[in-house]
Write a protein that holds these residues in place. Structure first.
Motif, short mmCIF file in Angstrom:
data_model
loop_
_atom_site.label_atom_id
_atom_site.label_comp_id
_atom_site.label_asym_id
_atom_site.label_seq_id
_atom_site.Cartn_x
_atom_site.Cartn_y
_atom_site.Cartn_z
N GLY A 6 -2.15 12.89 -6.05
CA GLY A 6 -2.47 12.38 -4.71
C GLY A 6 -2.60 10.88 -4.64
O GLY A 6 -2.16 10.25 -3.67
N GLU A 9 0.72 9.40 -4.13
CA GLU A 9 1.46 9.79 -2.93
C GLU A 9 0.88 9.22 -1.64
O GLU A 9 1.62 8.96 -0.69
CB GLU A 9 1.48 11.33 -2.82
CG GLU A 9 2.18 12.02 -3.97
CD GLU A 9 2.09 13.53 -3.85
OE1 GLU A 9 2.08 14.02 -2.71
OE2 GLU A 9 2.02 14.21 -4.88
N PHE A 10 -0.44 9.03 -1.60
CA PHE A 10 -1.09 8.65 -0.35
C PHE A 10 -1.79 7.30 -0.49
O PHE A 10 -2.43 7.03 -1.50
CB PHE A 10 -2.12 9.71 0.07
CG PHE A 10 -1.57 11.11 0.11
CD1 PHE A 10 -0.54 11.44 0.98
CD2 PHE A 10 -2.07 12.10 -0.73
CE1 PHE A 10 -0.03 12.73 1.02
CE2 PHE A 10 -1.56 13.38 -0.71
CZ PHE A 10 -0.54 13.70 0.17
N ASP A 37 -6.30 16.30 8.85
CA ASP A 37 -5.18 16.21 7.91
C ASP A 37 -5.25 14.92 7.11
O ASP A 37 -5.02 14.91 5.90
CB ASP A 37 -3.86 16.30 8.68
CG ASP A 37 -2.65 16.15 7.76
OD1 ASP A 37 -2.44 17.05 6.91
OD2 ASP A 37 -1.94 15.14 7.88
N GLU A 38 -5.56 13.81 7.79
CA GLU A 38 -5.65 12.52 7.11
C GLU A 38 -6.81 12.50 6.12
O GLU A 38 -6.69 11.96 5.01
CB GLU A 38 -5.81 11.39 8.13
CG GLU A 38 -5.83 9.99 7.54
CD GLU A 38 -4.61 9.69 6.70
OE1 GLU A 38 -4.77 9.28 5.53
OE2 GLU A 38 -3.47 9.87 7.21
N LYS A 41 -5.88 14.21 2.99
CA LYS A 41 -5.06 13.33 2.16
C LYS A 41 -5.92 12.33 1.39
O LYS A 41 -5.65 12.03 0.22
CB LYS A 41 -4.04 12.58 3.02
CG LYS A 41 -2.93 13.46 3.59
CD LYS A 41 -1.98 12.63 4.43
CE LYS A 41 -0.88 13.49 5.04
NZ LYS A 41 0.02 12.68 5.91
N ARG A 45 -6.63 11.82 -2.91
CA ARG A 45 -6.47 10.62 -3.73
C ARG A 45 -7.48 10.55 -4.89
O ARG A 45 -7.33 9.76 -5.80
CB ARG A 45 -6.64 9.36 -2.87
CG ARG A 45 -5.58 9.19 -1.80
CD ARG A 45 -5.74 7.87 -1.06
NE ARG A 45 -5.31 6.75 -1.89
CZ ARG A 45 -6.09 5.73 -2.23
NH1 ARG A 45 -7.35 5.71 -1.83
NH2 ARG A 45 -5.62 4.75 -2.97
N TYR A 81 -10.11 18.30 0.28
CA TYR A 81 -8.66 18.40 0.08
C TYR A 81 -8.18 19.85 0.25
O TYR A 81 -7.13 20.10 0.84
CB TYR A 81 -8.29 17.87 -1.30
CG TYR A 81 -6.89 18.24 -1.75
CD1 TYR A 81 -5.78 17.86 -1.00
CD2 TYR A 81 -6.68 18.97 -2.91
CE1 TYR A 81 -4.49 18.20 -1.39
CE2 TYR A 81 -5.40 19.32 -3.32
CZ TYR A 81 -4.31 18.93 -2.55
OH TYR A 81 -3.04 19.27 -2.94
#
Length: 494
Positions: A6, A9-10, A37-38, A41, A45, A81
């Protein structure tokens, strides 16, 4: 740990701020809310870092490293998550009595010690923390949980700030009868009258206070112990006492012209503003207004920022903030390594608002105020400053040295002193005959909290000096644990 990849990716996304040009026209909280959703993400992380320094909670080189209440951060990041919000709330409440307060007003030393922060922006821990508790209230998961069994012990807590409330919550859970005494008209201490509404909405404080009441805690307002209620009466009617009135004695600036009208301590300014806002939406005019004034804030900390933001909402003509220290670097310096709190240049919400309206960050660095001047009616009209540089003296300490030829005069109608605090007010401690340490705080060891008077404990800023909300919660919880041990001979409180 979140998603294994993560952090690759984010990107970090904090709580978005409302448009500063618009938000200065109201007293609502300045931030908005990320989507679920955010937030998932952001939880993704969180790395499998092995040693979660975010939970450390230690002091190093004068600053806090990691979370002082040892929040189980990787655990609830992982739960968020995976969409397990209720379980995340349970883990969050195991260590933090009031995550809705820390999620809004804590500077987040946990993020400064995030392992991901070594190479990339850290996990947005504070945003996730607030989202968990706010969702908990919205979904109805946070409900009163009064103790199943009661002892016959009566405990008085003096002061209803974060330390006092945390102690009250913990002792109530242990089954004791807890009464919190507050000299002002509303419960919350610093949370209510020291932090402006745009940073911590007072409905959030009241929501928690009402929950604590339903769980059996008694609150007594408009009662100053030592004045309205004698210390002898308090001692006679309770089995133990916890003092948590904060470090409310402000540091003054004893220079020429200090007696002029228009010069105020920051907390007087902030307190009156919140009080008038809550009582009448400012219609009673019973506050110190910055409207159409040239405002200068002396002091560069969080309280100074709150003064800047409040002045912006009043409609000040212009605003400047003085900081005697040098401007922080853009990145960590060699003497400020991870996992220490990063002393780097940041634009906080108040400066963001001033910059949006007036075109620049309002802070002026390495500036020392020399004197105030006023008109023939006794009103302040200006102040004189000089620039300073920091030099090492014969004792190896950094001290400011004036730079000749840098004198300057600044026009000002309103000057706010946000220079920190010197310790607790004296009368209450004097009446209880509490010993002081070298900084005039109540003398009691961290982790033990007992004063020299049997049955009386001290916690929070009153014991440690001016500090963070999260340290106040740490101390309130710790004092409750030791108070319970004193009352019962043993304790199960964490």
């Amino acid at each position: 740990m979140g998603k294994p990849t993560g952090f690759m990716e984010f990107e970090r996304q904090e709580k978005p701020h409302r448009n500063p040009q618009k938000r200065i026209n109201d007293w609502d909280e300045f931030h908005e809310y990320p989507s679920e959703d955010e937030l998932q993400k952001q939880g993704a992380r969180c790395m499998d870092c092995g040693i979660p320094f975010c939970q450390t909670g230690e002091e190093r080189n004068g600053s806090t490293m990691g979370c002082p209440i040892h929040n189980l951060i990787p655990e609830w990041n992982d739960l968020v998550y995976h969409g397990k919000w209720k379980e995340a709330l349970h883990r969050l409440h195991k260590t933090n009595n009031f995550p809705e307060f820390t999620g809004r007003a804590c500077p987040a030393p946990c993020e400064g010690s995030c392992v991901l922060g070594i190479i990339d922006p850290p996990v947005a821990i504070k945003s996730i923390e607030q989202a968990i508790i706010d969702k908990g209230f919205e979904e109805g998961w946070v409900t009163p949980e009064p103790p199943k069994n009661r002892t016959d012990k009566m405990v008085a807590i003096v002061g209803s700030g974060p330390a006092g409330l945390a102690a009250a919550d913990q002792l109530n859970r242990a089954g004791h009868w807890v009464t919190v005494f507050e000299r002002h008209d509303k419960i919350g201490g610093l949370l209510t009258y020291g932090i402006p509404n745009q940073k911590l909405d007072k409905s959030v404080v009241q929501r928690r206070v009402e929950l604590l009441e339903k769980e059996g805690i008694k609150f007594v307002t408009n009662t100053e112990v030592g004045t309205d209620l004698s210390t002898r009466e308090l001692t006679d009617n309770h089995d133990a006492i916890i003092l948590a009135t904060g470090a409310t004695k402000p540091r003054d600036l004893d220079i020429e012209g200090r007696e002029l009208d228009g010069i105020h301590f920051a907390m007087e300014f902030l307190h009156k503003n919140v009080e008038s806002l809550l009582d009448s939406n400012h219609e009673d005019d019973n506050y110190i207004s910055a409207k159409d004034k040239e405002v200068i804030v002396i002091g560069g900390g969080d309280t100074g920022t709150d003064c800047v933001s409040t002045s912006m909402r009043h409609g000040c003509k212009d605003i400047t903030q003085f900081e005697i220290l040098p401007k922080p670097p853009g990145n960590r310096s060699t003497d400020n390594p991870w996992p220490e709190w990063p002393h780097i240049y940041k634009v906080d919400y108040g400066q963001e608002e001033a910059k949006a309206k007036f075109g620049d960050d309002p802070r002026e660095y390495q500036v020392m105020t020399k004197k105030f001047v006023g008109d023939d009616k006794g009103n302040v009209t200006a102040l004189h400053t000089v620039e300073v540089e920091w030099k090492t003296d014969g004792k190896g300490q950094k001290v400011p040295k004036e730079i000749p030829g840098t004198e300057k005069v600044w026009e000002a109608d309103l000057i706010l002193l946000a220079l920190g605090f010197l310790g607790p007010e004296s009368p209450l401690l004097d009446q209880f005959n509490i010993e002081r340490d070298g900084r005039t705080n109540a003398k009691a060891d961290h982790g033990d909290y007992r004063t020299n008077i049997e049955g009386i404990f001290a916690a929070g800023d009153m014991r440690r000096g001016q500090s963070l909300i999260v340290w106040a919660i740490n101390e309130g919880r710790g004092a409750a644990r030791e108070c319970d041990r004193f009352l019962m001979g043993s304790t199960e409180l964490p």
